[in-house]
Design an enzyme around this catalytic site. Structure first.
Site, PDB file in Angstrom:
ATOM      1  N   PRO A  25       9.189  -6.337  27.720  1.00  0.00           N
ATOM      2  CA  PRO A  25       8.777  -6.587  26.331  1.00  0.00           C
ATOM      3  C   PRO A  25       9.714  -7.581  25.646  1.00  0.00           C
ATOM      4  O   PRO A  25      10.931  -7.482  25.777  1.00  0.00           O
ATOM      5  CB  PRO A  25       8.882  -5.213  25.674  1.00  0.00           C
ATOM      6  CG  PRO A  25       8.912  -4.232  26.795  1.00  0.00           C
ATOM      7  CD  PRO A  25       9.555  -4.932  27.944  1.00  0.00           C
ATOM      8  N   LEU A  26       9.121  -8.516  24.919  1.00  0.00           N
ATOM      9  CA  LEU A  26       9.887  -9.540  24.205  1.00  0.00           C
ATOM     10  C   LEU A  26       9.246  -9.768  22.835  1.00  0.00           C
ATOM     11  O   LEU A  26       8.071 -10.108  22.741  1.00  0.00           O
ATOM     12  CB  LEU A  26       9.890 -10.861  24.991  1.00  0.00           C
ATOM     13  CG  LEU A  26      10.543 -10.822  26.378  1.00  0.00           C
ATOM     14  CD1 LEU A  26      10.103 -12.031  27.194  1.00  0.00           C
ATOM     15  CD2 LEU A  26      12.057 -10.786  26.240  1.00  0.00           C
ATOM     16  N   THR A  27      10.019  -9.566  21.776  1.00  0.00           N
ATOM     17  CA  THR A  27       9.496  -9.796  20.433  1.00  0.00           C
ATOM     18  C   THR A  27       9.186 -11.276  20.257  1.00  0.00           C
ATOM     19  O   THR A  27      10.066 -12.118  20.423  1.00  0.00           O
ATOM     20  CB  THR A  27      10.514  -9.349  19.379  1.00  0.00           C
ATOM     21  OG1 THR A  27      10.830  -7.977  19.588  1.00  0.00           O
ATOM     22  CG2 THR A  27       9.938  -9.518  17.972  1.00  0.00           C
ATOM     23  N   ALA A  60       6.603  -5.214  21.003  1.00  0.00           N
ATOM     24  CA  ALA A  60       6.335  -4.000  20.231  1.00  0.00           C
ATOM     25  C   ALA A  60       5.131  -4.211  19.316  1.00  0.00           C
ATOM     26  O   ALA A  60       5.063  -5.193  18.571  1.00  0.00           O
ATOM     27  CB  ALA A  60       7.561  -3.634  19.398  1.00  0.00           C
ATOM     28  N   GLN A 113       2.721  -1.736  24.266  1.00  0.00           N
ATOM     29  CA  GLN A 113       3.921  -1.023  23.849  1.00  0.00           C
ATOM     30  C   GLN A 113       3.802  -0.642  22.372  1.00  0.00           C
ATOM     31  O   GLN A 113       3.750  -1.512  21.501  1.00  0.00           O
ATOM     32  CB  GLN A 113       5.170  -1.892  24.058  1.00  0.00           C
ATOM     33  CG  GLN A 113       6.447  -1.157  23.694  1.00  0.00           C
ATOM     34  CD  GLN A 113       7.667  -2.049  23.714  1.00  0.00           C
ATOM     35  OE1 GLN A 113       8.774  -1.583  23.946  1.00  0.00           O
ATOM     36  NE2 GLN A 113       7.483  -3.335  23.460  1.00  0.00           N
ATOM     37  N   HIS A 199       7.619   2.966  22.763  1.00  0.00           N
ATOM     38  CA  HIS A 199       8.938   2.378  22.528  1.00  0.00           C
ATOM     39  C   HIS A 199       9.828   3.509  21.992  1.00  0.00           C
ATOM     40  O   HIS A 199       9.689   3.943  20.859  1.00  0.00           O
ATOM     41  CB  HIS A 199       8.821   1.245  21.507  1.00  0.00           C
ATOM     42  CG  HIS A 199      10.055   0.403  21.383  1.00  0.00           C
ATOM     43  ND1 HIS A 199      11.328   0.926  21.413  1.00  0.00           N
ATOM     44  CD2 HIS A 199      10.207  -0.935  21.229  1.00  0.00           C
ATOM     45  CE1 HIS A 199      12.210  -0.047  21.275  1.00  0.00           C
ATOM     46  NE2 HIS A 199      11.556  -1.188  21.163  1.00  0.00           N
ATOM     47  N   GLY A 200      10.755   3.971  22.834  1.00  0.00           N
ATOM     48  CA  GLY A 200      11.548   5.139  22.457  1.00  0.00           C
ATOM     49  C   GLY A 200      13.027   4.878  22.336  1.00  0.00           C
ATOM     50  O   GLY A 200      13.819   5.822  22.418  1.00  0.00           O
ATOM     51  N   ALA A 201      13.420   3.622  22.109  1.00  0.00           N
ATOM     52  CA  ALA A 201      14.851   3.295  22.133  1.00  0.00           C
ATOM     53  C   ALA A 201      15.216   2.387  20.962  1.00  0.00           C
ATOM     54  O   ALA A 201      14.451   2.227  20.007  1.00  0.00           O
ATOM     55  CB  ALA A 201      15.207   2.615  23.452  1.00  0.00           C
ATOM     56  N   HIS A 202      16.439   1.829  21.032  1.00  0.00           N
ATOM     57  CA  HIS A 202      16.895   0.745  20.157  1.00  0.00           C
ATOM     58  C   HIS A 202      16.896   1.097  18.677  1.00  0.00           C
ATOM     59  O   HIS A 202      16.755   0.216  17.820  1.00  0.00           O
ATOM     60  CB  HIS A 202      16.063  -0.519  20.388  1.00  0.00           C
ATOM     61  CG  HIS A 202      16.073  -0.964  21.809  1.00  0.00           C
ATOM     62  ND1 HIS A 202      15.108  -1.757  22.354  1.00  0.00           N
ATOM     63  CD2 HIS A 202      16.950  -0.706  22.823  1.00  0.00           C
ATOM     64  CE1 HIS A 202      15.379  -1.975  23.643  1.00  0.00           C
ATOM     65  NE2 HIS A 202      16.490  -1.340  23.941  1.00  0.00           N
ATOM     66  N   TYR A 204      14.760   2.808  16.778  1.00  0.00           N
ATOM     67  CA  TYR A 204      13.515   2.959  16.026  1.00  0.00           C
ATOM     68  C   TYR A 204      13.169   4.447  15.880  1.00  0.00           C
ATOM     69  O   TYR A 204      13.973   5.307  16.199  1.00  0.00           O
ATOM     70  CB  TYR A 204      12.410   2.150  16.696  1.00  0.00           C
ATOM     71  CG  TYR A 204      12.683   0.655  16.643  1.00  0.00           C
ATOM     72  CD1 TYR A 204      12.618  -0.046  15.435  1.00  0.00           C
ATOM     73  CD2 TYR A 204      13.038  -0.048  17.786  1.00  0.00           C
ATOM     74  CE1 TYR A 204      12.884  -1.401  15.374  1.00  0.00           C
ATOM     75  CE2 TYR A 204      13.312  -1.407  17.734  1.00  0.00           C
ATOM     76  CZ  TYR A 204      13.237  -2.083  16.522  1.00  0.00           C
ATOM     77  OH  TYR A 204      13.510  -3.420  16.460  1.00  0.00           O
TER      78      TYR A 204
END
Length: 247
Positions: A25-27, A60, A113, A199-202, A204
């Protein structure tokens, strides 16, 4: 290279991949500024990276206007423009279907995602018409009323301003947010995505429930490791129920 394990077929649930090289994944910040839907440039981007039997994981995709980060949160976005995408309107669904079709046209697979930004979504999101029309609360929500703390620089998200204190979700509201994930997954399936990813990290929203440095709840969603994981498990259960096992 032909003997590399990276080039061997792989199966993950219902996904059958011709090789093991996956686009992470890349924003991309290429959404339409008015609709927050993907654009033809989005479809072109993913099509260019698709390969026969290869898996792409999208940027995301936000499950509700409540969970959208401020589009100008990053210095480069503020200076040069750009917006992140959502998946809660019919227009979002139609445009993501265009992206999926572009990937499938080259024989690729693509996973959606899903993200709720939680306290990362600052009060500035209220200025966007889609958020203003939603009636959802701003500033955004989190597991607890704990604001982001700045680091020695500009902060991990490049903010110029102090982060606002989020509103702690009421116990009875958690099901509403889980429902937002479910609704986005429904749209993802209709758009043709091959799988969904949480998306379960970073830092958020999911992470804000998992981390005891943020989660100060005393209800069934806080305290022990098991209870802090409850929100994540409820989201995963909802998505499995919606899209089926193996996806």
């Amino acid at each position: 290279m032909g003997d590399s394990v990276l080039h061997l077929p792989f199966r993950a649930g219902r996904l059958r991949m011709a090789h093991r090289i996956v686009l992470a994944p890349l924003t991309r910040c290429r959404a339409n500024p008015d609709t927050l839907a993907p654009t033809p440039a989005t479809a072109a981007y993913y099509r260019e990276r698709a390969s026969d039997g290869g898996l792409l994981v999208t940027e995301a995709i936000h499950v509700s206007p409540e969970g959208m980060p401020v589009w100008s949160i990053y210095d480069r976005v503020r200076d040069h423009g750009g917006h992140v995408t959502g998946l809660w309107t019919d227009e979002h669904e139609r445009r993501w279907a265009d992206v999926v079709a572009a990937v499938h046209d080259r024989g690729g697979l693509v996973s959606c995602q899903l993200l709720h930004a939680g306290r990362i979504a600052q009060p500035g999101i209220a200025a966007h018409p889609l958020v203003a029309a939603s009636g959802l609360p701003v500033p955004s929500v989190s597991s607890s009323a704990v604001a982001l703390r700045p680091d020695e620089g500009a902060g991990d998200y490049g903010w110029d301003d102090t982060a606002a204190v989020p509103r702690a979700l009421e116990t009875g509201e958690v099901a509403r947010v889980v429902g937002d994930y479910r609704a986005a997954a429904t749209r993802a399936v209709r758009a043709g995505f091959d799988a969904v990813e949480v998306h379960g990290a970073h830092g958020y929203l999911v992470d804000q429930f998992l981390c005891d440095g943020v989660n100060q709840r005393t209800d069934r969603y806080g305290g022990s490791v098991e209870d802090r994981c409850r929100f994540l498990f409820e989201v995963v259960d909802a998505l499995v129920d919606e899209v089926g096992k193996g996806r």
